[in-house]
Design a protein around this motif. Structure first.
Motif, PDB file in Angstrom:
ATOM      1  N   ASP B  66       0.832  -1.219   0.000  1.00  0.00           N
ATOM      2  CA  ASP B  66       0.000   0.000   0.000  1.00  0.00           C
ATOM      3  C   ASP B  66       0.863   1.266   0.000  1.00  0.00           C
ATOM      4  O   ASP B  66       0.505   2.276  -0.605  1.00  0.00           O
ATOM      5  N   VAL B  67       2.023   1.189   0.634  1.00  0.00           N
ATOM      6  CA  VAL B  67       2.918   2.349   0.639  1.00  0.00           C
ATOM      7  C   VAL B  67       3.444   2.593  -0.784  1.00  0.00           C
ATOM      8  O   VAL B  67       3.516   3.726  -1.252  1.00  0.00           O
ATOM      9  N   ARG B  68       3.744   1.494  -1.479  1.00  0.00           N
ATOM     10  CA  ARG B  68       4.219   1.612  -2.857  1.00  0.00           C
ATOM     11  C   ARG B  68       3.129   2.214  -3.742  1.00  0.00           C
ATOM     12  O   ARG B  68       3.395   3.073  -4.583  1.00  0.00           O
ATOM     13  N   ARG B  70       0.631   4.182  -2.886  1.00  0.00           N
ATOM     14  CA  ARG B  70       0.448   5.619  -2.607  1.00  0.00           C
ATOM     15  C   ARG B  70       1.601   6.437  -3.169  1.00  0.00           C
ATOM     16  O   ARG B  70       1.413   7.548  -3.634  1.00  0.00           O
ATOM     17  N   LEU B  71       2.809   5.844  -3.127  1.00  0.00           N
ATOM     18  CA  LEU B  71       3.968   6.544  -3.694  1.00  0.00           C
ATOM     19  C   LEU B  71       3.777   6.762  -5.197  1.00  0.00           C
ATOM     20  O   LEU B  71       3.946   7.878  -5.703  1.00  0.00           O
ATOM     21  N   PHE B  72       3.394   5.710  -5.904  1.00  0.00           N
ATOM     22  CA  PHE B  72       3.193   5.828  -7.350  1.00  0.00           C
ATOM     23  C   PHE B  72       2.083   6.834  -7.665  1.00  0.00           C
ATOM     24  O   PHE B  72       2.183   7.597  -8.620  1.00  0.00           O
ATOM     25  N   ARG B  74       1.210   9.432  -5.769  1.00  0.00           N
ATOM     26  CA  ARG B  74       1.730  10.769  -5.459  1.00  0.00           C
ATOM     27  C   ARG B  74       2.660  11.270  -6.570  1.00  0.00           C
ATOM     28  O   ARG B  74       2.739  12.466  -6.856  1.00  0.00           O
ATOM     29  N   LEU B  75       3.383  10.337  -7.203  1.00  0.00           N
ATOM     30  CA  LEU B  75       4.341  10.720  -8.242  1.00  0.00           C
ATOM     31  C   LEU B  75       3.692  10.764  -9.624  1.00  0.00           C
ATOM     32  O   LEU B  75       4.376  10.932 -10.628  1.00  0.00           O
ATOM     33  N   ASP B  76       2.359  10.573  -9.614  1.00  0.00           N
ATOM     34  CA  ASP B  76       1.627  10.603 -10.869  1.00  0.00           C
ATOM     35  C   ASP B  76       2.093   9.492 -11.819  1.00  0.00           C
ATOM     36  O   ASP B  76       2.258   9.698 -13.016  1.00  0.00           O
ATOM     37  N   ASP B  78       0.592   6.335 -11.650  1.00  0.00           N
ATOM     38  CA  ASP B  78      -0.391   5.263 -11.408  1.00  0.00           C
ATOM     39  C   ASP B  78      -0.421   4.218 -12.513  1.00  0.00           C
ATOM     40  O   ASP B  78      -0.598   3.037 -12.245  1.00  0.00           O
TER      41      ASP B  78
END
Lengths: 204, 87
Positions: B66-68, B70-72, B74-76, B78
């Protein structure tokens, strides 16, 4: 390790903002950066913030990345700075300059009980793992960051020095202090485990 | 001339000794010292073990899925999040 990783990336694509290449870079380093932040901050939410901010800043700066250091040490440097910023924001009441300077205090040895004979299951039990993590938190930030890069992320002395922009001599000195201090903290814990094992043996 | 290291002198070279990057001459001095000095032998052994334990256990920390994600996000990135979800 980092050099192998690096050959896989096209700096040209990264600089031009190629999203597939950036996604590959993120995947190659996200665990390393997350682990560094988690060991620095001991808080998953903070570690996630550091992780996101590190890559946001890196992606923004990539077009101007001049490869004066390796991609890997450059990313670690951003992550370390983000972690230290969060620590300072979290504990503004602690004046870091008032803390005892670890580089100058006298080195001395204590704890001469041998706990190496404890079984592996005892040495890396879930409870022991918690103590390992707590011990790292007891190091000053200066020592902690060197220890994490060198002994957890397994960077070389030269790479650690490059990531932190301090001399190799300073890395070596801080690493020695960090390791000795951790040995001391762990000795206290494991010697207790050893004593309780002996007690159990006597009772049975 | 001093033939033997004292315990304090050993301390400064300890980190390089356990990493195996200390020069031969100093290495031999340390080895002959710890053969006679039980306290220093314990320090060397438990220091090696301390480092070994961190090496062993650090591999266990991986980025949670889930952290990965959300990171993707946030960095646009997806559209790339599925590529390596087995990592």
């Amino acid at each position: 390790m980092s050099k192998e990783n690096e050959q896989e990336f096209s700096l040209q694509l990264l600089r031009s903002g190629d999203r597939a290449e950036i996604a590959r870079l993120v995947d190659a380093y996200s665990t390393k950066i997350y682990r560094l932040a988690l060991k620095m901050l001991a808080n998953p939410q903070d570690a996630e913030d550091v992780l996101q901010n590190t890559f946001l800043k890196a992606i923004q700066a990539l077009p101007k990345f001049e490869a004066r250091s390796s991609l890997s040490t450059w990313l670690y440097r951003i992550a370390v700075n983000e972690s230290l910023m969060l620590i300072r924001r979290r504990k503004p009441e602690i004046d870091i300059s008032l803390k005892k300077d670890d580089d100058e205090s006298e080195l001395e040895l204590t704890h001469f009980s041998d706990w190496c004979c404890l079984p592996e299951s005892e040495l890396i039990s879930a409870e022991a793992q918690e103590h390992l993590d707590e011990a790292v938190q007891k190091l000053s930030e200066k020592l902690r960051v060197v220890f994490i890069l060198r002994d957890i992320e397994k960077l070389s002395i030269a790479e650690t020095s490059e990531a932190l922009e301090i001399s190799e001599a300073a890395v070596k000195l801080r690493l020695l202090r960090a390791r000795l201090k951790l040995r001391e903290i762990l000795s206290k814990y494991y010697v207790e485990r050893l004593d309780s094992e002996k007690k159990d043996e006597k009772q049975s | 001339m001093k033939n033997n290291l004292n315990c304090g002198a050993l301390l400064a070279s300890l980190s390089e000794y356990v990493d195996g990057i200390l020069g031969d001459a100093l290495c031999k001095e340390i080895e002959s010292h710890i053969a006679d000095c039980d306290d220093c032998r314990v320090v060397v052994d438990t220091l090696k073990k301390t480092i070994y334990l961190y090496h062993e256990t650090s591999e266990k920390t991986a980025i949670p899925i889930d952290v990965r994600e959300r990171l993707f996000h946030r960095l646009d990135l997806d559209d790339f999040v599925r590529d390596r979800s087995q990592l």
